[in-house]
Design a protein around this motif. Sequence first.
Motif, PDB file in Angstrom:
ATOM      1  N   PRO A 126      86.498   4.389  47.706  1.00 27.01           N
ATOM      2  CA  PRO A 126      86.708   5.019  46.398  1.00 27.01           C
ATOM      3  C   PRO A 126      87.717   4.227  45.559  1.00 27.01           C
ATOM      4  O   PRO A 126      88.318   3.269  46.047  1.00 27.01           O
ATOM      5  CB  PRO A 126      87.257   6.404  46.748  1.00 27.01           C
ATOM      6  N   ASN A 127      87.880   4.629  44.313  1.00 30.32           N
ATOM      7  CA  ASN A 127      88.850   3.976  43.429  1.00 30.32           C
ATOM      8  C   ASN A 127      90.008   4.912  43.128  1.00 30.32           C
ATOM      9  O   ASN A 127      89.806   6.100  42.873  1.00 30.32           O
ATOM     10  CB  ASN A 127      88.181   3.576  42.106  1.00 30.32           C
ATOM     11  N   VAL A 128      91.213   4.348  43.142  1.00 30.10           N
ATOM     12  CA  VAL A 128      92.400   5.125  42.792  1.00 30.10           C
ATOM     13  C   VAL A 128      92.273   5.617  41.347  1.00 30.10           C
ATOM     14  O   VAL A 128      91.779   4.902  40.472  1.00 30.10           O
ATOM     15  CB  VAL A 128      93.669   4.256  42.962  1.00 30.10           C
ATOM     16  N   ALA A 129      92.684   6.868  41.120  1.00 27.27           N
ATOM     17  CA  ALA A 129      92.702   7.494  39.789  1.00 27.27           C
ATOM     18  C   ALA A 129      91.315   7.800  39.238  1.00 27.27           C
ATOM     19  O   ALA A 129      91.166   8.091  38.061  1.00 27.27           O
ATOM     20  CB  ALA A 129      93.471   6.623  38.782  1.00 27.27           C
ATOM     21  N   LYS A 130      90.299   7.734  40.101  1.00 29.48           N
ATOM     22  CA  LYS A 130      88.949   8.080  39.631  1.00 29.48           C
ATOM     23  C   LYS A 130      88.311   9.049  40.617  1.00 29.48           C
ATOM     24  O   LYS A 130      88.486   8.920  41.834  1.00 29.48           O
ATOM     25  CB  LYS A 130      88.079   6.826  39.521  1.00 29.48           C
ATOM     26  N   GLU A 131      87.548   9.999  40.070  1.00 30.63           N
ATOM     27  CA  GLU A 131      86.875  10.964  40.929  1.00 30.63           C
ATOM     28  C   GLU A 131      85.744  10.296  41.695  1.00 30.63           C
ATOM     29  O   GLU A 131      85.073   9.406  41.189  1.00 30.63           O
ATOM     30  CB  GLU A 131      86.306  12.114  40.082  1.00 30.63           C
ATOM     31  N   MET A 132      85.550  10.737  42.924  1.00 28.62           N
ATOM     32  CA  MET A 132      84.428  10.224  43.709  1.00 28.62           C
ATOM     33  C   MET A 132      83.149  10.884  43.219  1.00 28.62           C
ATOM     34  O   MET A 132      83.115  12.081  42.939  1.00 28.62           O
ATOM     35  CB  MET A 132      84.650  10.525  45.195  1.00 28.62           C
TER      36      MET A 132
END
Length: 588
Positions: A126-132
Motif C-alpha cells: 500500500p501507499n502511505v497517506a492513501k486509502e487501500m
Amino acid sequence: MASVTSLTANVNAHLASALSATLPEATDADPLLRRSDRADYQANGILALAKKAKANPRELATQVVEKITAPGLFKDVEVSGPGFLNITVTDKAIIDTLAARAADGDRLGVPLKDKPGITVVDYAQPNVAKEMHVGHLRSAVIGDALRNMLDFTGEQTIGRHHIGDWGTQFGMLIQYLFEHPGELAPAEDVDGEQAMSNLNRVYKASRAVFDADEDFKERARKRVVALQSGDKETLDLWQQFVDESKVYFYSVFEKLDMEIRDEEIVGESAYNDGMPETARLLEEMGVAVRSEGALVVFFDEIRGKDDQPVPLIVQKADGGFGYAASDLTAIRNRVQDLHATSLLYVVDVRQSLHFRMVFETARRAGWLTDEVTAHNMGYGTVLGADGKPFKTREGETVKLEDLLDEAAERATAVVREKAERVGLTEEEIVENGRYVGIGAVKYADLSTSPNRDYKFDLDQMVSLNGDTSVYLQYAYARIKSILRKADDKRPTAHPELELAPAERALGLHLDAFGELVTEATAEYAPHKLAAYLYQLASLFTTFYDQCPVIKPEPPKDIAENRLFLCDLTARTLHQGMALLGIRTPEKL
C-alpha cells in the motif's frame, strides 16, 4: 515422521524398475504415468522407448508387465492399444497409503523440500497517506497464500511490504504539518479508520495549498531536499505520518485475516541511502551509461514503438532517483544481507516490463546469479460484472475496507439462514459470517490463474453452489457434523475391505495431496491448490451420496472405514484452505 510415498510415486517406481529390467539401457526411462478414466493410471512411456529400441511397442509392453513385482500394489495391469498400460491398484494399497498420511499429523504426508532456501516475498504494497482500494487486494491475497505454501514445504520466507513512503508528495505533506501543528493525533490514540480519515484530510488540505500558493510550493520542494538529506526534524514528522498510515494498514489486513509483521514493512525510504552506491556500481561496471545527463541501462531486445531501445532510468538528469534505483537497491539488500536464494514479486502485470529490465540489470551486475532466481508474479485486474475495471457507481475506485465489509455482511446473511438448524449463537453467526465473507473474496481471487483478470461478483462468491469457498467450507462443516453424530464409532482404516467406486475415487484424490502441494508451490500456482480442493469437496459429495456412513447404518467395519475417509477429507480440506489463508468453521 518421514514423508509418505504416494501411490503414484510407488507405481511409478515399480514401473521404472520393470522397464529397466526389460531394457537394461533404459535406466532413466520415464513411464509417463498419469491418472486415467479407464483405470486408476495409464502409462504411456513404452511407445517412445520401443521406437528408440526399434522394438514392437505392444510386445515390449507385454514383457514389461511380466517383469512387474509388487505384491499387494497392483490389482491389474492391462496392455492396451499400441502399447499403453492401464493400471489398477488394490483397495488395500489405497487404504494403507491413506492410513500413513492420516498418521502424519498436520503434514498429511506432504514432503518437505530436499534443499529448502530463503525466499523473499514482496507483496501487499500500500501507499502511505492513501486509502487501500480494490487494486491492492490481489497482491495481498496471492502473496499471503504463496508464503503459506512455501513455508509449509520447508522454505524459509521473509516478507517485504515495499510501501510507497518516499517522494515529492511527502515534502508537501510535511511542510503543511509544520505550518499547521497538531493536525495529526499520535498513532496510538486513533484506530485505523480515524487514522486514514486524518491522513486524507491533511493530504487534501496540503494539496489545495500546494496548488494555490507558489511560495508554499517552493517551501514544500525544499522540504523534500531536507527529507532526503536526513534532516532530523523533517524525518520525525515523516515518521509520525508513516506510523499513522500503519495503524490503518493493520486494520485493513486484520479484516483480510492476514498477519502483517512490523519489521517486514520496509518501504522505498529504507533504500534511500543505498541508491547512490547502486548507481555508482552500475556505472563503474559499465552496466549503466550516461545519456542526456541521466544514468540509464539499455536493452537491445526491448524496443519502443519507434524501434528505439527503451532505457531503464536509474538516475534522472537532475540527480533524483526513481523506482528502478530503489528496486535494484532492494535486490542488493535481499541477496547480500538477507541471503535470499529466490526473490518473488507479487505485483500488477502492468509492471512486468519494468521488472524484466530490473532483473536483467541485476543479472548483468552479478547481483542475480544462477544460484539466485527472481520471479515476477504479475497478476491481472479485478473487473466488475460489466467486464471493466471495478469501480463504484460514481466511477471511483472501490475502497478495500468497504468491499470487505460488504462481503462479510452478505456472507453473514447466508450463514444466518442455516444457523438455527446447526445451533449457532449470534456471536458464532457474526464470526463465521466474517470467515465466510473474507474466504469468499480470497478464494475467488486464488481460484483464478494469477495472470488473468477476474470478475468481482459478490453474489456468486457467497453462493453455496459451484466453485466457491463457501461450498468448500460447508463440505468441511458437514463432515465435522457427520463425525459428531457417529456415536461410539471412530474413524479407523480397514485395508482388508473392498471399496466402492466412489470410495476409490475419493481415496485416490486424497493420496494426490502431497504431490499437488509440491507442484503448486514450485510453480507459484495457488489456483492449482484451489482446483484440487474443489474437486475433493465434489468427490466427497458423490461419496457421501453413494456410500452410507451413518444412515442407513452399514456394518461396523465399513462405517469405521468410511468415517476414516470422512476424517481424512476434512483434515485435507482444513489444511489446504489454511494454506490459501481461508478459515474453515466447525459449524455452518
